[in-house]
Design an enzyme around this catalytic site. Structure first.
Site, PDB file in Angstrom:
ATOM      1  CB  THR A 220      -1.147  -0.052   0.970  1.00 51.26           C
ATOM      2  OG1 THR A 220      -0.325  -0.114   2.559  1.00 51.26           O
ATOM      3  CG2 THR A 220      -1.798  -0.910   1.073  1.00 51.26           C
TER       4      THR A 220
ATOM      5  CE  LYS B 216      -0.027  -3.754   3.164  1.00 53.41           C
ATOM      6  NZ  LYS B 216      -0.975  -2.773   4.722  1.00 53.41           N
TER       7      LYS B 216
ATOM      8  CB  THR C  80      -2.150  -1.591   8.958  1.00 54.93           C
ATOM      9  OG1 THR C  80      -2.782  -1.910   7.723  1.00 54.93           O
ATOM     10  CG2 THR C  80      -0.668  -0.514   8.520  1.00 54.93           C
TER      11      THR C  80
ATOM     12  CD  GLU D 259       1.500   5.286   6.152  1.00 55.63           C
ATOM     13  OE1 GLU D 259       1.310   4.906   5.621  1.00 55.63           O
ATOM     14  OE2 GLU D 259       1.311   5.326   7.389  1.00 55.63           O
TER      15      GLU D 259
ATOM     16  CG  ASN E 188      -0.849   8.522   7.084  1.00 52.54           C
ATOM     17  OD1 ASN E 188      -1.257   7.126   7.065  1.00 52.54           O
ATOM     18  ND2 ASN E 188       0.741   8.663   7.713  1.00 52.54           N
TER      19      ASN E 188
END
Length: 396
Positions: free
Chosen positions: A151, A177, A188, A269, A391
């Site tokens: 993702t 992932k 996640t 991220e 985000n």
């Protein structure tokens, strides 16, 4: 221990264990690969661990229930873009349709098929694209499936390890992932481990549960937990090597999980640095793990590391927030091997030298809490401007 490690070797390229196949395709959910599978030529012993979220997604619940039936899997189908979470009865039906589509394609029992989804919560699955895509999946040997589940990941995360067990070779391979919403207990992330070792399913489950605690459960990126997360392991025995009570196999298995956990933490991220915290001389392992994870999870620590700031007070503050037992007058602290604190008081150090080492792609924080013999470890990343940017526009 060195003798065992000498028999465990990380392979230069990703390699599927004997009897495993895979594929990843573009099904139309987004640009690029978005649908894939793993397939074993025979039913494999299976084990799994799952998200702690109360809003457990339909595919996660289905896979957990499927594995719990007889602890066997022969295939796992997976997609990105849509998490199939918070989608009610329709989501449960869609997960079952995905499971049955693979079973029909390969003429196997649907109870041998796991389902994994990741992406935006609350969106319904485009089942026309999904079922058409499943029909196109082939039995290949590439790592395309690792790309199909990405993702916000910046790269695919894969590893293969070979273990020499009494002169025979066993392969353990894994991919995962995960980039954001990493905390606590996996968050996640989706992780998939395959091996051609021969091992009973109950032993495999015990091994996974034990080593997840020291690896995937010891990473954090942002303090948020997702709804879809799980790690599954399939062992099809194709090598013919029985690995019951094998230290070499356990070492290889741990190496795969540890490597993937650190890959996720490093790829947080917007992250620019992997942060590792090592705690020693704690009263219990639980305390050591708790302190290490509190350090890498602190937004103040993460921000200081992003800014190359040797503000060790942020770290002491994080340690003090835990309920772990400490010798509060005799805690010592190092950053990348440079001691900053002794007996809970600053020591003389060259600020410029520490600032320079903080600019490295990996920052290691060592802490001695001086109350026992237990140790613990955790991994995280720095907190950057790009984390907010990513985000703030995740769905656009």
């Amino acid at each position: 221990m060195d003798q065992i490690q000498n028999k465990v070797k990380k392979l230069d390229e990703y390699q599927w264990p004997q009897g495993f196949f895979s594929d990843g395709i573009h099904a139309g959910l987004r640009e690029g690969l978005d649908l894939g599978w793993i397939y074993s030529e025979t039913p494999a012993a299976a084990a799994g661990v799952y998200t702690t979220s109360q809003f457990q997604a339909a595919p996660t619940k289905l896979t957990k229930n499927t594995i719990n039936l007889n602890h066997q899997l022969q295939a796992v189908v997976m997609n990105s873009v849509c998490a199939n979470s918070c989608t009610g009865p329709q989501g449960e039906t869609d997960a079952l349709v995905m499971q049955q589509a693979v079973a029909d394609k390969m003429t196997i029992d649907s109870n041998l098929v796991g389902v994994a989804s990741t992406g935006v919560i609350g969106q319904f699955m485009p089942m026309g694209l999904i079922t058409a895509g499943i029909k196109k999946l082939e039995l290949g040997d590439s790592d395309k499936v690792a790309h199909a589940v990405m993702t916000t990941d910046s790269h695919a995360k894969t590893i293969s390890v070979a273990a020499d067990i009494d002169g025979e070779t066993v392969i353990v391979s894994g991919f995962c992932k995960g980039s954001g919403m990493i905390h606590p207990n996996m968050a996640t992330m989706l992780g998939f481990v395959t091996t051609d070792a021969k091992i009973a399913s109950y032993e495999l489950q015990a091994l996974l549960s034990e080593h997840v605690n020291d690896t995937f459960n010891q990473i954090t990126v942002d303090g948020d937990t997702s709804t879809n997360d799980m790690v599954t392991v399939m062992a099809n025995g194709a090598s013919g090597v029985d690995v019951a009570a094998s230290d070499e196999f356990e070492a290889a298995f741990h190496q795969v999980l540890s490597y993937l956990a650190q890959e996720i933490a490093a790829d947080g991220e917007g992250a620019t640095k992997l942060v590792e915290a090592n705690v020693k001389h704690a009263e219990t392992k639980e305390d050591a793990q708790k302190i290490a994870k509190q350090i890498v999870g602190s937004n103040l620590v993460k921000s200081a590391i992003f800014g190359d700031d040797a503000n060790w007070g942020r770290i002491m503050g994080a340690i003090g927030q835990t309920d772990a037992k400490l010798d509060v007058d005799h805690v010592s602290l190092w950053i990348n091997g440079i001691q900053l604190v002794k007996d809970s008081i600053s020591v003389n150090f060259d600020e410029a030298v520490v600032k320079e080492t903080l600019a490295s792609s990996k920052v290691v924080i060592d802490v001695d809490v001086n109350v026992g013999e237990a140790s613990g470890q955790a991994w995280g990343c720095d907190l950057t401007y790009d984390y907010v940017k990513i985000n703030a526009s995740y769905r656009s």
